[in-house]
Enzyme design. Structure first.
Site, PDB file in Angstrom:
ATOM      1  N   ASP A  72     -39.485  64.760 -39.505  1.00 52.39           N
ATOM      2  CA  ASP A  72     -40.268  63.710 -38.837  1.00 52.39           C
ATOM      3  C   ASP A  72     -39.511  62.396 -38.653  1.00 52.39           C
ATOM      4  O   ASP A  72     -38.625  62.060 -39.420  1.00 52.39           O
ATOM      5  CB  ASP A  72     -41.572  63.449 -39.602  1.00 52.39           C
ATOM      6  CG  ASP A  72     -41.341  63.120 -41.086  1.00 52.39           C
ATOM      7  OD1 ASP A  72     -40.461  63.738 -41.701  1.00 52.39           O
ATOM      8  OD2 ASP A  72     -42.040  62.233 -41.605  1.00 52.39           O
ATOM      9  N   GLU A 100     -42.687  64.140 -43.813  1.00 49.51           N
ATOM     10  CA  GLU A 100     -42.268  63.633 -45.124  1.00 49.51           C
ATOM     11  C   GLU A 100     -42.754  62.200 -45.326  1.00 49.51           C
ATOM     12  O   GLU A 100     -43.090  61.796 -46.430  1.00 49.51           O
ATOM     13  CB  GLU A 100     -40.739  63.694 -45.262  1.00 49.51           C
ATOM     14  CG  GLU A 100     -40.229  63.436 -46.674  1.00 49.51           C
ATOM     15  CD  GLU A 100     -40.271  61.975 -47.090  1.00 49.51           C
ATOM     16  OE1 GLU A 100     -40.573  61.691 -48.262  1.00 49.51           O
ATOM     17  OE2 GLU A 100     -40.005  61.097 -46.238  1.00 49.51           O
TER      18      GLU A 100
HETATM   19 ZN   LIG Z   1     -38.086  57.316 -44.953  1.00 48.25          ZN
HETATM   20 ZN   LIG Z   2     -36.558  59.940 -45.500  1.00 49.82          ZN
END
Ligand SMILES: [Zn+2]
Ligand SMILES: [Zn+2]
Length: 433
Positions: free
Chosen positions: A99, A165
């Site tokens: 991401d 994440e």
């Molecule tokens: Zn980050």
């Molecule tokens: Zn990261």
């Protein structure tokens, strides 16, 4: 200062080859140009958490082309695949995140992102400002290299390409915790899990690794102090939540400074926003405050939660007000712990890749990582790969999450070689016991 910097400068070139597996060097060379091309492509086409459809498709297509049978759509866009080696051996997992962030890129690279989106109602650019484009492309390269060695490879390797994440959008589940909730370690339980992160705080050519707790647990909190609205000229006619909130903030400083044994592990508690009131002569009904808590020990983490709730409620009560304290207000990230035995075991592998002088202990990192969820299930090792160009001071270089975050692409080659060396060393000589 210049002399110190010169002394600390990485000496990658001459140290690299000591003990590195010859097949690692050859494989890294073979996939190197592709990894750079993937990284630039992913960088130019960043996608926010749980929206990584293009990136996930690119990954899945690559895995299929290599003859693997990827599972897709895990935790929205996650992709996993298992490579079975031609010889018996242990099971390990390698993880990358896919991401990007709502950041408008200002880095001067030809493949800079021009993507825009709406995030929480605001128009923003989208950028791989945390370097997850590097993690994805490095792991794609590692998959290709390991598939090429398949016949001689002992054991099995699971590749994890995870979304979100940095956290899923409001109201959605996502990230490592959701990948695990959907059972990726149920079907395939690895003995060890490995991951890396590119960081501006180290120069290209360096690898950072810290045994034990390495990255902080990160938790958000929300406190609403409720009073009763009245005229600013007649405070006795209501209950002033502003003065009560000010006391809550003041007393909250003692939650860390007077109650935590900070000689054991550091703790941070910060308020990030307060909001209340509308006009100079109106005492408002309520004040809302939000902030973050960073800890490295589960017991200390739980104690901070309890103490902050207690302070908010009791201090508000002393003012005749009430407090609703949600501590934490969402699921946070636990402490990222590098398994001590695994770290010790794999340190030589990392040293072989960049030279012993270039593997540094960065100490504790107050930032958080959802790799922590995997490392809670099985022994984990998460290491940092320097991304600031040599000759530039990492202390002043634009950091991860900055619109000017810049990745020295030599970090890609180091990432590929480090993950390969670690994997092959572990698979060929697993711990006995
Ligand atoms: Zn980050
Ligand atoms: Zn990261």
């Amino acid at each position: 200062m210049a002399a110190v910097l010169a002394l600390m400068a990485p000496v990658a070139a001459q140290a690299q080859a000591d003990g590195q597996r010859p097949e690692v060097a050859a494989a890294a060379q073979a996939v190197g140009d592709k990894v750079v091309a993937w990284r630039r492509d992913i960088h130019a086409n960043p996608e926010l958490g749980n929206r990584e459809t293009r990136t996930a498709a690119l990954v899945a297509e690559h895995l299929r082309a290599l003859g693997l049978d990827p599972k897709t759509g895990i935790a929205t866009t996650g992709v996993t695949a298992v490579l079975k080696g031609g010889r018996p051996g242990p099971r390990i997992a390698l993880r990358a995140d896919m991401d990007a962030l709502p950041v408008t890129e200002r880095a001067e690279v030809p493949f800079a992102s021009k993507v825009t989106t709406t995030f929480r109602g605001q128009q923003t650019g989208v950028m791989h400002a945390c370097g997850h484009d590097a993690h994805t492309s490095v792991l794609m390269g590692v998959v290709e290299a390991l598939v090429a060695m398949k016949e001689e490879l002992p054991g099995e390797v699971m590749f994890i390409f995870q979304p979100a994440e940095e956290g899923p959008p409001d109201g959605e589940e996502g990230g490592a915790e959701e990948m695990l909730a959907q059972g990726i370690f149920k079907d395939f339980k690895p003995e060890a899990v490995f991951g890396l992160h590119v960081f501006s705080t180290l120069n290209a050519g360096q690898i950072g690794v810290h045994a034990g707790p390495t990255m902080a647990a990160s938790d958000r909190f929300n406190i609403v102090v409720k009073g009763r609205q009245t005229h600013g000229s007649r405070p006795w006619g209501g209950i002033d939540p502003i003065v009560a909130a000010a006391d809550v903030i003041g007393t909250a400083q003692t939650v860390v400074s007077r109650r935590q044994d900070i000689s054991k592990q550091p703790v941070v508690l910060s308020f990030g926003a307060i909001e209340g009131g509308i006009r100079y002569n109106i005492i408002p009904d309520q004040v809302e405050m939000v902030g973050t808590i960073r800890t490295f020990d589960e017991g200390m983490r739980q104690q901070v939660f309890a103490d902050l709730i207690n302070v908010a409620e009791k201090v508000a009560q002393a003012h005749g007000a009430t407090a609703v304290a949600q501590v934490p207000d969402t699921k946070g990230n636990p402490v990222t712990v590098n398994d001590a035995a695994l770290t010790e075991r794999m340190l030589p592998s990392l040293r072989k890749v960049v030279g012993a002088d270039n593997v540094v202990d960065p100490g504790l990192t107050m930032g958080a990582e959802d790799f922590s969820f995997y490392a809670r299930e099985v022994p984990g090792l998460f290491f940092f790969v320097g991304s600031t160009p040599q000759g530039q001071d990492p202390k002043t270089a634009p950091s991860n999450h900055s619109p000017e975050f810049f990745l020295d692409e030599s970090a890609l080659d180091i990432g590929v070689r480090a993950l390969l060396q670690v994997s092959l060393d572990y698979l060929n000589d697993p711990p006995r016991g």
